[in-house]
Motif scaffolding. Structure first.
Motif, PDB file in Angstrom:
ATOM      1  N   ASP A 152       9.572  -3.866  56.108  1.00 61.36           N
ATOM      2  CA  ASP A 152      10.147  -4.500  57.297  1.00 61.36           C
ATOM      3  C   ASP A 152       9.092  -4.849  58.337  1.00 61.36           C
ATOM      4  O   ASP A 152       9.374  -5.596  59.276  1.00 61.36           O
ATOM      5  CB  ASP A 152      11.195  -3.573  57.936  1.00 61.36           C
ATOM      6  N   ARG A 153       7.883  -4.299  58.165  1.00 57.63           N
ATOM      7  CA  ARG A 153       6.800  -4.564  59.120  1.00 57.63           C
ATOM      8  C   ARG A 153       5.579  -5.146  58.430  1.00 57.63           C
ATOM      9  O   ARG A 153       4.460  -5.013  58.925  1.00 57.63           O
ATOM     10  CB  ARG A 153       6.422  -3.264  59.847  1.00 57.63           C
ATOM     11  N   THR A 154       5.801  -5.784  57.286  1.00 57.79           N
ATOM     12  CA  THR A 154       4.685  -6.352  56.531  1.00 57.79           C
ATOM     13  C   THR A 154       4.876  -7.840  56.282  1.00 57.79           C
ATOM     14  O   THR A 154       5.958  -8.270  55.874  1.00 57.79           O
ATOM     15  CB  THR A 154       4.516  -5.631  55.172  1.00 57.79           C
ATOM     16  N   VAL A 155       3.816  -8.598  56.530  1.00 66.73           N
ATOM     17  CA  VAL A 155       3.755 -10.017  56.183  1.00 66.73           C
ATOM     18  C   VAL A 155       2.600 -10.195  55.205  1.00 66.73           C
ATOM     19  O   VAL A 155       1.491  -9.731  55.453  1.00 66.73           O
ATOM     20  CB  VAL A 155       3.522 -10.899  57.427  1.00 66.73           C
ATOM     21  N   VAL A 156       2.890 -10.840  54.082  1.00 59.95           N
ATOM     22  CA  VAL A 156       1.861 -11.135  53.079  1.00 59.95           C
ATOM     23  C   VAL A 156       1.563 -12.632  53.144  1.00 59.95           C
ATOM     24  O   VAL A 156       2.487 -13.442  53.221  1.00 59.95           O
ATOM     25  CB  VAL A 156       2.334 -10.759  51.662  1.00 59.95           C
ATOM     26  N   VAL A 157       0.279 -12.986  53.127  1.00 66.14           N
ATOM     27  CA  VAL A 157      -0.115 -14.397  53.174  1.00 66.14           C
ATOM     28  C   VAL A 157      -0.991 -14.724  51.972  1.00 66.14           C
ATOM     29  O   VAL A 157      -2.005 -14.062  51.737  1.00 66.14           O
ATOM     30  CB  VAL A 157      -0.874 -14.746  54.470  1.00 66.14           C
ATOM     31  N   ALA A 158      -0.563 -15.728  51.195  1.00 60.86           N
ATOM     32  CA  ALA A 158      -1.363 -16.268  50.096  1.00 60.86           C
ATOM     33  C   ALA A 158      -2.154 -17.451  50.643  1.00 60.86           C
ATOM     34  O   ALA A 158      -1.577 -18.418  51.155  1.00 60.86           O
ATOM     35  CB  ALA A 158      -0.472 -16.706  48.939  1.00 60.86           C
ATOM     36  N   LEU A 159      -3.479 -17.383  50.508  1.00 58.99           N
ATOM     37  CA  LEU A 159      -4.366 -18.287  51.226  1.00 58.99           C
ATOM     38  C   LEU A 159      -4.765 -19.538  50.445  1.00 58.99           C
ATOM     39  O   LEU A 159      -5.851 -20.073  50.620  1.00 58.99           O
ATOM     40  CB  LEU A 159      -5.621 -17.517  51.665  1.00 58.99           C
ATOM     41  N   GLY A 160      -3.872 -20.041  49.613  1.00 61.14           N
ATOM     42  CA  GLY A 160      -4.101 -21.336  48.988  1.00 61.14           C
ATOM     43  C   GLY A 160      -4.665 -21.292  47.588  1.00 61.14           C
ATOM     44  O   GLY A 160      -5.068 -20.251  47.072  1.00 61.14           O
ATOM     45  N   ASP A 161      -4.716 -22.484  46.961  1.00 64.07           N
ATOM     46  CA  ASP A 161      -4.990 -22.631  45.527  1.00 64.07           C
ATOM     47  C   ASP A 161      -4.004 -21.758  44.763  1.00 64.07           C
ATOM     48  O   ASP A 161      -4.370 -20.875  43.981  1.00 64.07           O
ATOM     49  CB  ASP A 161      -6.443 -22.294  45.190  1.00 64.07           C
ATOM     50  N   ASN A 162      -2.737 -22.046  45.008  1.00 59.86           N
ATOM     51  CA  ASN A 162      -1.643 -21.271  44.439  1.00 59.86           C
ATOM     52  C   ASN A 162      -1.388 -21.623  42.974  1.00 59.86           C
ATOM     53  O   ASN A 162      -0.756 -20.835  42.261  1.00 59.86           O
ATOM     54  CB  ASN A 162      -0.365 -21.511  45.251  1.00 59.86           C
ATOM     55  N   ILE A 163      -1.859 -22.813  42.552  1.00 56.77           N
ATOM     56  CA  ILE A 163      -1.730 -23.215  41.144  1.00 56.77           C
ATOM     57  C   ILE A 163      -3.013 -23.938  40.722  1.00 56.77           C
ATOM     58  O   ILE A 163      -3.345 -24.997  41.261  1.00 56.77           O
ATOM     59  CB  ILE A 163      -0.523 -24.160  40.918  1.00 56.77           C
ATOM     60  N   TYR A 164      -3.745 -23.340  39.789  1.00 59.19           N
ATOM     61  CA  TYR A 164      -4.885 -24.018  39.177  1.00 59.19           C
ATOM     62  C   TYR A 164      -4.413 -24.765  37.932  1.00 59.19           C
ATOM     63  O   TYR A 164      -3.470 -24.335  37.279  1.00 59.19           O
ATOM     64  CB  TYR A 164      -5.958 -23.001  38.764  1.00 59.19           C
ATOM     65  N   MET A 165      -5.021 -25.926  37.552  1.00 55.30           N
ATOM     66  CA  MET A 165      -6.129 -26.514  38.280  1.00 55.30           C
ATOM     67  C   MET A 165      -5.651 -27.652  39.187  1.00 55.30           C
ATOM     68  O   MET A 165      -6.333 -27.987  40.147  1.00 55.30           O
ATOM     69  CB  MET A 165      -7.169 -27.077  37.288  1.00 55.30           C
ATOM     70  N   THR A 166      -4.516 -28.210  38.875  1.00 53.98           N
ATOM     71  CA  THR A 166      -4.114 -29.425  39.592  1.00 53.98           C
ATOM     72  C   THR A 166      -2.764 -29.301  40.269  1.00 53.98           C
ATOM     73  O   THR A 166      -1.997 -30.262  40.347  1.00 53.98           O
ATOM     74  CB  THR A 166      -4.089 -30.627  38.624  1.00 53.98           C
ATOM     75  N   GLY A 167      -2.452 -28.138  40.793  1.00 56.19           N
ATOM     76  CA  GLY A 167      -1.246 -27.985  41.587  1.00 56.19           C
ATOM     77  C   GLY A 167       0.037 -28.018  40.788  1.00 56.19           C
ATOM     78  O   GLY A 167       0.038 -27.915  39.556  1.00 56.19           O
ATOM     79  N   GLY A 196      -4.094 -18.636  41.819  1.00 61.00           N
ATOM     80  CA  GLY A 196      -3.386 -19.655  41.066  1.00 61.00           C
ATOM     81  C   GLY A 196      -3.616 -19.684  39.582  1.00 61.00           C
ATOM     82  O   GLY A 196      -3.289 -20.667  38.909  1.00 61.00           O
ATOM     83  N   HIS A 197      -4.196 -18.625  39.029  1.00 64.29           N
ATOM     84  CA  HIS A 197      -4.325 -18.515  37.579  1.00 64.29           C
ATOM     85  C   HIS A 197      -3.895 -17.123  37.150  1.00 64.29           C
ATOM     86  O   HIS A 197      -4.472 -16.512  36.242  1.00 64.29           O
ATOM     87  CB  HIS A 197      -5.768 -18.801  37.142  1.00 64.29           C
ATOM     88  N   SER A 198      -2.858 -16.590  37.822  1.00 65.08           N
ATOM     89  CA  SER A 198      -2.469 -15.194  37.643  1.00 65.08           C
ATOM     90  C   SER A 198      -1.301 -15.035  36.678  1.00 65.08           C
ATOM     91  O   SER A 198      -0.370 -15.843  36.671  1.00 65.08           O
ATOM     92  CB  SER A 198      -2.092 -14.582  38.992  1.00 65.08           C
ATOM     93  N   ALA A 199      -1.360 -13.966  35.922  1.00 58.50           N
ATOM     94  CA  ALA A 199      -0.323 -13.682  34.931  1.00 58.50           C
ATOM     95  C   ALA A 199       0.826 -12.898  35.562  1.00 58.50           C
ATOM     96  O   ALA A 199       0.641 -12.163  36.530  1.00 58.50           O
ATOM     97  CB  ALA A 199      -0.909 -12.888  33.773  1.00 58.50           C
ATOM     98  N   THR A 200       2.003 -13.069  34.980  1.00 61.39           N
ATOM     99  CA  THR A 200       3.178 -12.316  35.408  1.00 61.39           C
ATOM    100  C   THR A 200       3.415 -11.112  34.509  1.00 61.39           C
ATOM    101  O   THR A 200       3.858 -10.059  34.974  1.00 61.39           O
ATOM    102  CB  THR A 200       4.428 -13.226  35.396  1.00 61.39           C
TER     103      THR A 200
END
Length: 376
Positions: free
Chosen positions: A84-99, A61-65
């Motif tokens: 077609d056979r891949t699932v990616v999961v982001a495990l939370g804290d997607n935006i620091y610091m306060t969502g 959640g503090h990543s640059a584009t």
């Protein structure tokens, strides 16, 4: 008085110097730690035998584009191999610091700071846009610091429409509590858990969450009896990092101690806390009744793979919360740790008819830091 003043000044100077230098007060696995049990290092499966690939990263959640966060670019590259056979999961804290930011009354446009917060989320959504794979995001405690998490969910939904990307925010039911939900794929079923909502609730909410998780497990085993079950949430059940009480650097130690003095409730985000342990015991009760279960989480800013005592929990506990170098923290190991690394990176599971192959990646190399067959 003058002597006291100079004593305080010297103390602050020493403290500031230590904070700047950031000395290591305990060892940390800045180089990969590997201690296999019955796991096999037989050759990796051929790509055409992979039923489903699952990529797991967290705390991005503090990543640059631009330039794109190295771990996210690497995740997208891996996902592009078998989209077609891949699932990616982001495990939370997607935006620091306060969502996800909220506009004030009468505010028409986002401020620059608010735009930056949203860009942290979009750096992750870009993974699906670039790779063509499906991306699921679960909320973390920092996401919940915003006014609920509904705005983030709606933004993800809008992004999916505008970019024609397969991105989803789970678990989510409009105007309903975010109880555990699941989705089935070839060879694997994923159970999505909002662990911050679970932690913050009273005993009734905790009981409802446990019952819903048990219901999902029962359905999966009834309808897809051979599937690997992967539980994904933000908070780990076991960790050998700061949230488990292991502090390897002075700076983190100082920050955490000051934080707990000012906000004692922050300790509820650490595994030793009594309330946290209620969730751990509840999830273990559900998982202990099933085989072929992996529990994956972020929250801890490192990479860890732990095989807990038989019949005590899932088959493996995975921690992958190191998607940003600015957030990476120290990590150690316990007797059940199979892999640990304090480095920006992510983890990957290849589900095949003959087993599950594990890989860990760091941004130092395109080749895996560690890879082996799990014992399930």
């Amino acid at each position: 008085m003058r002597k006291f003043f100079w004593s305080v000044l010297v103390f602050l100077a020493i403290l500031g110097g230590l904070f700047y230098i950031d000395p290591q007060i305990k060892p940390s696995h800045t180089e990969p730690y590997l201690s296999l049990g019955a796991e096999s290092q037989a050759p990796a499966p051929a790509a055409d035998t992979v039923l489903q690939r699952v990529l797991l990263f967290g705390d991005a959640g503090h990543s640059a584009t631009d330039p794109w966060q190295p771990s996210l670019a690497q995740v997208a590259a891996r996902a592009s191999l078998l989209p077609d056979r891949t699932v990616v999961v982001a495990l939370g804290d997607n935006i620091y610091m306060t969502g996800y930011p909220q506009k004030e009354a009468g505010q028409q446009e986002w401020t620059e700071d608010q735009k930056e917060s949203i860009s942290f989320l979009e750096a992750q959504l870009k993974v699906a846009d670039v790779s063509g794979a499906s991306l699921y995001l679960v909320p973390g405690n920092h996401d919940w610091l915003a006014t609920e998490v509904e705005s983030q969910a709606l933004h993800i939904q809008q992004y999916a429409r505008e970019h024609q990307a397969n991105v989803f925010f789970e678990p989510r039911e409009i105007n309903q509590p975010p109880l555990p939900e699941s989705a089935d794929f070839a060879g694997a079923s994923i159970v999505f858990v909002d662990s911050e909502w679970w932690l913050a609730g009273d005993d009734q909410r905790k009981a409802e969450a446990e019952a819903a998780m048990a219901k999902e497990f029962s359905r999966i085993r009834r309808t897809h009896p051979d599937n690997l079950v992967i539980v994904v949430q933000h908070h780990p059940l076991v960790t050998e990092g700061p949230h488990g009480g292991y502090l390897s650097d002075f700076r983190y130690w100082l920050i955490m101690n000051i934080l707990y003095q000012i906000f004692p409730e922050a300790a509820a985000e650490d595994t030793p806390h009594a309330n946290y342990q209620k969730m751990v015991r509840a999830q273990n009760r559900v998982m202990a009744g099933y085989d072929r279960v992996i529990h994956a989480a972020g929250h801890e800013h490192s990479l860890q793979l732990i095989q807990p005592t038989a019949d005590a929990s899932a088959s493996y506990l995975l921690v992958s919360g190191a998607a940003n170098s600015n957030k990476v923290s120290g990590v150690w190991h316990n007797d059940n740790t199979r892999f640990a690394h304090s480095k920006e990176g992510f983890m990957e599971l290849d589900i095949t008819a003959s087993g599950v192959y594990f890989r860990a990646f760091s941004i130092d190399s395109e080749t895996p830091t560690a890879e082996f067959w799990l014992t399930l």
